[in-house]
Design an enzyme around this catalytic site. Structure first.
Site, PDB file in Angstrom:
ATOM      1  CB  CYS A 256      -0.930   0.004   1.206  1.00 47.42           C
ATOM      2  SG  CYS A 256      -2.021  -1.421   1.243  1.00 47.42           S
TER       3      CYS A 256
ATOM      4  CG  HIS B  11      -3.272   3.297   1.550  1.00 40.07           C
ATOM      5  ND1 HIS B  11      -3.563   2.786   0.305  1.00 40.07           N
ATOM      6  CD2 HIS B  11      -3.424   2.275   2.433  1.00 40.07           C
ATOM      7  CE1 HIS B  11      -3.869   1.505   0.438  1.00 40.07           C
ATOM      8  NE2 HIS B  11      -3.793   1.171   1.710  1.00 40.07           N
TER       9      HIS B  11
ATOM     10  CG  ASN C 150      -6.570  -1.316   0.505  1.00 43.37           C
ATOM     11  OD1 ASN C 150      -5.885  -0.834  -0.398  1.00 43.37           O
ATOM     12  ND2 ASN C 150      -6.052  -1.684   1.661  1.00 43.37           N
TER      13      ASN C 150
HETATM   14  O1  UT7 Z   1      -3.548  -1.075   3.627  1.00 46.52           O
HETATM   15  C1  UT7 Z   1      -3.330  -1.738   4.830  1.00 46.52           C
HETATM   16  C2  UT7 Z   1      -4.293  -2.865   4.828  1.00 46.52           C
HETATM   17  N1  UT7 Z   1      -5.199  -3.075   5.869  1.00 46.52           N
HETATM   18  C3  UT7 Z   1      -5.652  -2.217   6.792  1.00 46.52           C
HETATM   19  O2  UT7 Z   1      -5.281  -1.091   6.918  1.00 46.52           O
HETATM   20  C4  UT7 Z   1      -6.706  -2.739   7.702  1.00 46.52           C
HETATM   21  C5  UT7 Z   1      -6.603  -2.202   9.103  1.00 46.52           C
HETATM   22  N2  UT7 Z   1      -7.591  -2.796   9.974  1.00 46.52           N
HETATM   23  C6  UT7 Z   1      -8.927  -2.596   9.827  1.00 46.52           C
HETATM   24  O3  UT7 Z   1      -9.344  -1.912   8.912  1.00 46.52           O
HETATM   25  C7  UT7 Z   1      -9.876  -3.205  10.848  1.00 46.52           C
HETATM   26  O4  UT7 Z   1      -9.137  -3.796  11.883  1.00 46.52           O
HETATM   27  C8  UT7 Z   1     -10.852  -4.245  10.226  1.00 46.52           C
HETATM   28  C9  UT7 Z   1     -11.836  -3.538   9.312  1.00 46.52           C
HETATM   29  C10 UT7 Z   1     -10.109  -5.307   9.448  1.00 46.52           C
HETATM   30  C11 UT7 Z   1     -11.641  -4.944  11.336  1.00 46.52           C
HETATM   31  O5  UT7 Z   1     -12.341  -3.972  12.087  1.00 46.52           O
HETATM   32  P1  UT7 Z   1     -12.312  -3.998  13.671  1.00 46.52           P
HETATM   33  O6  UT7 Z   1     -13.179  -2.904  14.137  1.00 46.52           O
HETATM   34  O7  UT7 Z   1     -10.858  -3.985  14.097  1.00 46.52           O
HETATM   35  O8  UT7 Z   1     -12.998  -5.365  14.000  1.00 46.52           O
HETATM   36  P2  UT7 Z   1     -12.424  -6.626  14.811  1.00 46.52           P
HETATM   37  O9  UT7 Z   1     -11.313  -7.274  14.082  1.00 46.52           O
HETATM   38  O10 UT7 Z   1     -12.203  -6.202  16.242  1.00 46.52           O
HETATM   39  O11 UT7 Z   1     -13.663  -7.590  14.802  1.00 46.52           O
HETATM   40  C12 UT7 Z   1     -14.853  -7.302  15.516  1.00 46.52           C
HETATM   41  C13 UT7 Z   1     -15.840  -8.424  15.227  1.00 46.52           C
HETATM   42  C14 UT7 Z   1     -15.265  -9.811  15.433  1.00 46.52           C
HETATM   43  O12 UT7 Z   1     -16.267 -10.636  15.927  1.00 46.52           O
HETATM   44  P3  UT7 Z   1     -16.339 -10.996  17.509  1.00 46.52           P
HETATM   45  O13 UT7 Z   1     -15.047 -11.696  17.822  1.00 46.52           O
HETATM   46  O14 UT7 Z   1     -16.475  -9.685  18.208  1.00 46.52           O
HETATM   47  O15 UT7 Z   1     -17.549 -11.870  17.623  1.00 46.52           O
HETATM   48  C15 UT7 Z   1     -14.936 -10.246  14.018  1.00 46.52           C
HETATM   49  O16 UT7 Z   1     -14.948 -11.647  13.869  1.00 46.52           O
HETATM   50  O17 UT7 Z   1     -16.259  -8.341  13.872  1.00 46.52           O
HETATM   51  C16 UT7 Z   1     -16.071  -9.621  13.251  1.00 46.52           C
HETATM   52  N3  UT7 Z   1     -15.770  -9.390  11.840  1.00 46.52           N
HETATM   53  C17 UT7 Z   1     -16.737  -9.272  10.916  1.00 46.52           C
HETATM   54  N4  UT7 Z   1     -18.084  -9.304  11.010  1.00 46.52           N
HETATM   55  C18 UT7 Z   1     -18.786  -9.141   9.877  1.00 46.52           C
HETATM   56  C19 UT7 Z   1     -14.555  -9.270  11.232  1.00 46.52           C
HETATM   57  N5  UT7 Z   1     -14.737  -9.058   9.920  1.00 46.52           N
HETATM   58  C20 UT7 Z   1     -16.075  -9.058   9.695  1.00 46.52           C
HETATM   59  C21 UT7 Z   1     -16.876  -8.898   8.554  1.00 46.52           C
HETATM   60  N6  UT7 Z   1     -18.215  -8.934   8.682  1.00 46.52           N
HETATM   61  N7  UT7 Z   1     -16.342  -8.683   7.330  1.00 46.52           N
END
Ligand code: UT7
Length: 351
Positions: A128, A278, A308
């Site tokens: 990225c 980005h 992204n």
């Molecule tokens: O260019 C660099 C590339 N990547 C990034 O910059 C990504 C950086 N990180 C992020 O954008 C965020 O961490 C995410 C969008 C990936 C995840 O968001 P979050 O607010 O950190 O969520 P989380 O990982 O804490 O997950 C919260 C809940 C979990 O469920 P439980 O354990 O609370 O029951 C996940 O399993 O959301 C669940 N979850 C989803 N639910 C529905 C994770 N992905 C999804 C999904 N749909 N796609």
């Protein structure tokens, strides 16, 4: 004094729009099924990432990353009124190359019909952050007189390497296909604010395993053997991410590199028309804007429409808003990026 000028800009996204609602029903061939394939929802995706839809290439086996790049490159060439035969260097940023080797720059060179010119072809692997790294390389090459017509490309075909099941939903919902291109060349100018004014590029390898794709993990799997249908072993085919660590590091690095860009050039937001971060997550960008005290009306995002697109996001976003009439020739842009590696950086340049 020779300075580096942006001579042209272009971008390309495929026609197929995949909404959050449709995404949940796609199988691993991107074919819509009757039953839910991934437990996710439009509400979750929009709330946590800001993404509404993304673009996918047709799933007919005829598309690769270099094809997306070719379309963007042709548009940048037209914009610059330059013939492809004048290009003397290609710098190609991608994490989804056409094949393991050779690099995708040579494949694009052939598709542009300039393979017999013998022009230099570089592939860079800064994910990225590729745009800022490539811009820094191009700026150095142009100012030393090494090359005069550099094609900078960021292109990604993500849709073929994502895990379309609940296991992979944290990564799968984020990414889309697309490409952005810039042509750069020399201009005589005594004004230090002309063209590419500032670039900074950084890395911290301790973050390497926070976002990676271990397909060619030779140390642990010396003989590549993955059964795509075997849920136990096929995890290695897909990107793995510690989303929270990536999120926190992205905010910190993008704030720091934005503030350093202003401090090192003595510029303020009065001198800059647009902030183009980005596009990984709208929440990351909103936090960067809040902490770095960036005027919100100067921020350009496209993650809502394209997700992204990794190496492509910055030129794609600038070109999108130029076509919408917001970005104008002569506007000064501050761009800040963060990606797998970890890698990050910032740049100030006039479009
Ligand atoms: O260019 C660099 C590339 N990547 C990034 O910059 C990504 C950086 N990180 C992020 O954008 C965020 O961490 C995410 C969008 C990936 C995840 O968001 P979050 O607010 O950190 O969520 P989380 O990982 O804490 O997950 C919260 C809940 C979990 O469920 P439980 O354990 O609370 O029951 C996940 O399993 O959301 C669940 N979850 C989803 N639910 C529905 C994770 N992905 C999804 C999904 N749909 N796609």
């Amino acid at each position: 004094m020779i300075r580096t000028k942006i001579l042209g800009l272009g971008s390309y996204v495929p026609d197929r729009v995949v909404t959050n609602e449709e995404l949940a029903y796609l199988d691993d061939q991107h074919v819509r099924q009757e039953t839910l394939q991934t437990e996710t929802s439009d509400e979750w995706i929009q709330k946590r990432t800001g993404i509404r839809e993304r673009r996918y290439v047709p799933n007919d086996g005829t598309w690769s990353t270099s094809d997306l790049a070719l379309h963007a490159a042709k548009r940048a060439l037209t914009d610059a009124n330059i013939d492809a035969s004048e290009i003397d260097c290609i710098i190609f940023g991608t994490l989804s190359p056409d094949m393991h080797f050779p690099g995708t720059a040579v494949i694009l060179q052939k598709k542009l019909g300039i393979d017999k010119t013998g022009c230099a072809c570089f592939d860079i692997r800064q994910q990225c952050s590729s745009f800022v790294y490539a811009l820094q390389m191009a700026d150095a090459f142009v100012r030393t007189g090494m090359y005069k017509r550099i094609l900078l490309i960021g292109a990604e075909l993500h849709s073929h390497s994502l895990d379309y099941t609940t296991r992979g939903r944290d990564v799968m919902v984020l990414f889309g296909d697309g490409a952005g291109a810039m042509l750069l060349g020399p201009v005589e100018s005594e004004d230090p604010r002309d063209g590419v004014m500032y670039t900074s590029a950084h890395a911290d390898g301790s973050g390497a395993m926070d976002l990676y794709l271990g397909l060619f993990d030779i140390a642990h799997r010396p003989y590549l053997f993955i059964d795509p249908k075997d849920r136990e072993t096929n995890r290695g085919m897909y990107p793995q991410m510690d989303g929270k660590r990536v999120f926190l590091n992205a905010v910190r690095a993008m704030v720091m590199s934005t503030q350093a860009a202003l401090a090192n050039t003595g510029m303020s937001w009065d001198d800059i028309q647009w902030f183009v971060p980005h596009q990984a997550n709208l929440r990351i960008n909103e936090k960067v804007v809040e902490v770095a005290k960036i005027p919100p009306e100067k921020v350009l995002n496209t993650i809502q429409f394209y997700g992204n697109t990794t190496a492509a996001t910055v030129p794609l976003t600038i070109d999108h808003w130029r076509r919408e009439g917001k970005v104008k020739k002569g506007d000064r842009i501050l761009s800040s990026v963060f990606g797998s590696g970890f890698t990050w950086g910032a740049a100030i340049f006039t479009i």
